[in-house]
Design a protein around this motif. Sequence first.
Motif, PDB file in Angstrom:
ATOM      1  N   THR A 110       1.961   1.164   7.906  1.00  0.00           N
ATOM      2  CA  THR A 110       1.783   1.146   6.459  1.00  0.00           C
ATOM      3  C   THR A 110       2.576  -0.005   5.861  1.00  0.00           C
ATOM      4  OG1 THR A 110       3.587   2.745   6.254  1.00  0.00           O
ATOM      5  CG2 THR A 110       1.341   3.595   6.277  1.00  0.00           C
TER       6      THR A 110
ATOM      7  N   GLU B 103       4.984  -2.309   3.305  1.00  0.00           N
ATOM      8  CA  GLU B 103       6.218  -2.099   2.569  1.00  0.00           C
ATOM      9  C   GLU B 103       5.872  -1.812   1.114  1.00  0.00           C
ATOM     10  OE1 GLU B 103       8.724  -5.453   3.018  1.00  0.00           O
ATOM     11  OE2 GLU B 103       8.679  -5.411   5.215  1.00  0.00           O
ATOM     12  N   VAL B 104       6.497  -0.812   0.555  1.00  0.00           N
ATOM     13  CA  VAL B 104       6.209  -0.407  -0.817  1.00  0.00           C
ATOM     14  C   VAL B 104       7.320  -0.910  -1.719  1.00  0.00           C
ATOM     15  CG1 VAL B 104       5.828   1.547  -2.363  1.00  0.00           C
ATOM     16  CG2 VAL B 104       4.959   1.619  -0.019  1.00  0.00           C
TER      17      VAL B 104
ATOM     18  N   ARG C 133       4.073  -7.206   3.303  1.00  0.00           N
ATOM     19  CA  ARG C 133       4.044  -7.361   4.750  1.00  0.00           C
ATOM     20  C   ARG C 133       2.995  -8.368   5.181  1.00  0.00           C
ATOM     21  NH1 ARG C 133       0.990  -5.512   8.568  1.00  0.00           N
ATOM     22  NH2 ARG C 133      -0.215  -4.286   7.098  1.00  0.00           N
TER      23      ARG C 133
ATOM     24  N   ALA D  99       0.839  -3.952   0.385  1.00  0.00           N
ATOM     25  CA  ALA D  99       1.420  -3.485  -0.869  1.00  0.00           C
ATOM     26  C   ALA D  99       1.984  -4.676  -1.625  1.00  0.00           C
ATOM     27  CB  ALA D  99       2.533  -2.478  -0.602  1.00  0.00           C
TER      28      ALA D  99
ATOM     29  N   GLY E 252       3.748   5.380  -4.923  1.00  0.00           N
ATOM     30  CA  GLY E 252       4.404   4.548  -3.923  1.00  0.00           C
ATOM     31  C   GLY E 252       4.661   5.309  -2.636  1.00  0.00           C
TER      32      GLY E 252
ATOM     33  N   GLY F  45       3.053   4.523   1.087  1.00  0.00           N
ATOM     34  CA  GLY F  45       3.858   4.341   2.283  1.00  0.00           C
ATOM     35  C   GLY F  45       3.439   5.233   3.430  1.00  0.00           C
TER      36      GLY F  45
END
Length: 562
Positions: free
Chosen positions: A277, A279-280, A299, A332, A400, A404
Amino acid sequence: MSSTPSADGRLTGMDGRDLVRSVAAVAGLGLVRSWWPGRGDAAAVERARVPGRAVGAEPGAGGGVVRFERSALRVLVTTAGAVFCGWDGAEPTPSPLVRAELVEPDARARLEPHTAGGWRVVSERLTVAVSSAGAVELCTPGGVLLRRDLPPRWWERGEGGPARWARRSEVGADARFFGLGGIGAGLRLGDGVHPVPGGTGAAPAQLVLADAGTHLVVPDGTEPGTVRLTEGAEGAGSGHDRPGRAEWRGAGGPPRHWMAVGTPARALASWAAVAGTPEVPPVSVMGVGGSGGPAARPRTRVPRQGAAAGDGWAAMRAALARLTALGVCGAAPAGAEGDGPGKGAQAEVWVRWWQLGAYLPVFRTGAGPEGWEARPALAELARVALAERRRLLPYHAALGAFAGLTGVPAVRPVWWNTPEDRGLREGGDAFLLGDAFLVVPVLGPGGGPAAVRLPGGRWYDTATGRAYQGGAAVPVEVAADRLPVFARAGAVVPVRGADGEVEWEAWAPAPGRTGAGMAVRESGVLERVVSRWEEGRVVVREEVAAARGAEVRVPVRVRGLG
């Protein structure tokens, strides 16, 4: 017909048949490309190749290898439903995109003989059919065709070195491409050439929507390339359909890519299961100049889009398009690009920028127009936008956390939940914030759009409480102090109340229907709730499997009853 050499040595005065005979007689048909004027010395040693006929196959975990006379194709289906296709010895890992420990072959996927000397890999979520000539078809379990990759072509150098590769794909005539494009490209990728960056963190290229279904295509390579997209057209009357086309070209290695099918959310979840997943960014209000907390790096590395800061409305439109495109490609974003529309932008542009930022994952206020603090009316509009952002912070935190876990973005295109709605595929500036809100940004002078098309279902104007039925265009009321925002019937949104404590804002579901929402507990765990009509009132309860949970313990404010 006679032929004579021109001043630069090229033959003139001959037709195409004479030209081929002449070149074939001198160098052989295999070197026609070498002779072609303007190709240069490098092209003179290239030789065009295709895979040839299939000669056998080797089953393996998650699929196997189909061998051809001059190449081989590796097909792998993972337990998450993502499928890898790599030519000429290319393997799923190592890869700049996926994590090797997450690539788990689906033990139930089987490579078996198919019609006319071809092969196919059958799995639970999709079928990959490989023809005897090397064409690859991506199909639903029911056999509905989503994408056809024609046999690749490549050009080898006689003295060795990297080959040039090309792969052309076809999709449905009604299909539309979305994702990350080149300079000036928005979320919707129309006809044209778009870059495919290579190296670590290369971005996915296409999320394709069609009546047959949705699929995600992720080029995976270390060298940059390009993809030329051409939208299809459906034939009118007795006319023939023209399929959509995507032609990938690159050097330095054979084509390798990942695909995933299903709804947009499911396709992204399949991709996130092998890539991890994104990065938030943190939930924070970013102050002047971007202070107030660091934003996480995306990312995924992608080509920049749109206009430069300082172009006012154009910069806002480009920032929103980039943010939405990053989301549908599984990355993200850290918020709207830059810290504002730039110096010299009019006050109206800044006000709309602040209002838009209240509904984005990270709010970048920017410096504002010169002297805005001394202008009471302008300062009040900024205060209202900041207050809305603060009110929605619990909802931003929940979105968020969900991103993630699943890779599903907070900011989503309006077609996200109803990709079969053709009217929503054609674009527009409106976007979804999670499942609860549809936001209509104002990206031009004069008050914004007069109407917006809503997805199916019941929606409420959050300012007036008026209910609308989706699936059609509805009027938009644009005010100076707010953006038009619609709430989905049944949505339950965690917000910060007047006392600073979290409360639930529940929008009444349609009669006989239910709704849902989620929030982040202090422990960091996502809490899900459901809303329904009970004895003439809207009740919000904790979600409990196979049972009716207790009513939530925080205050609930029901809206949409008037």
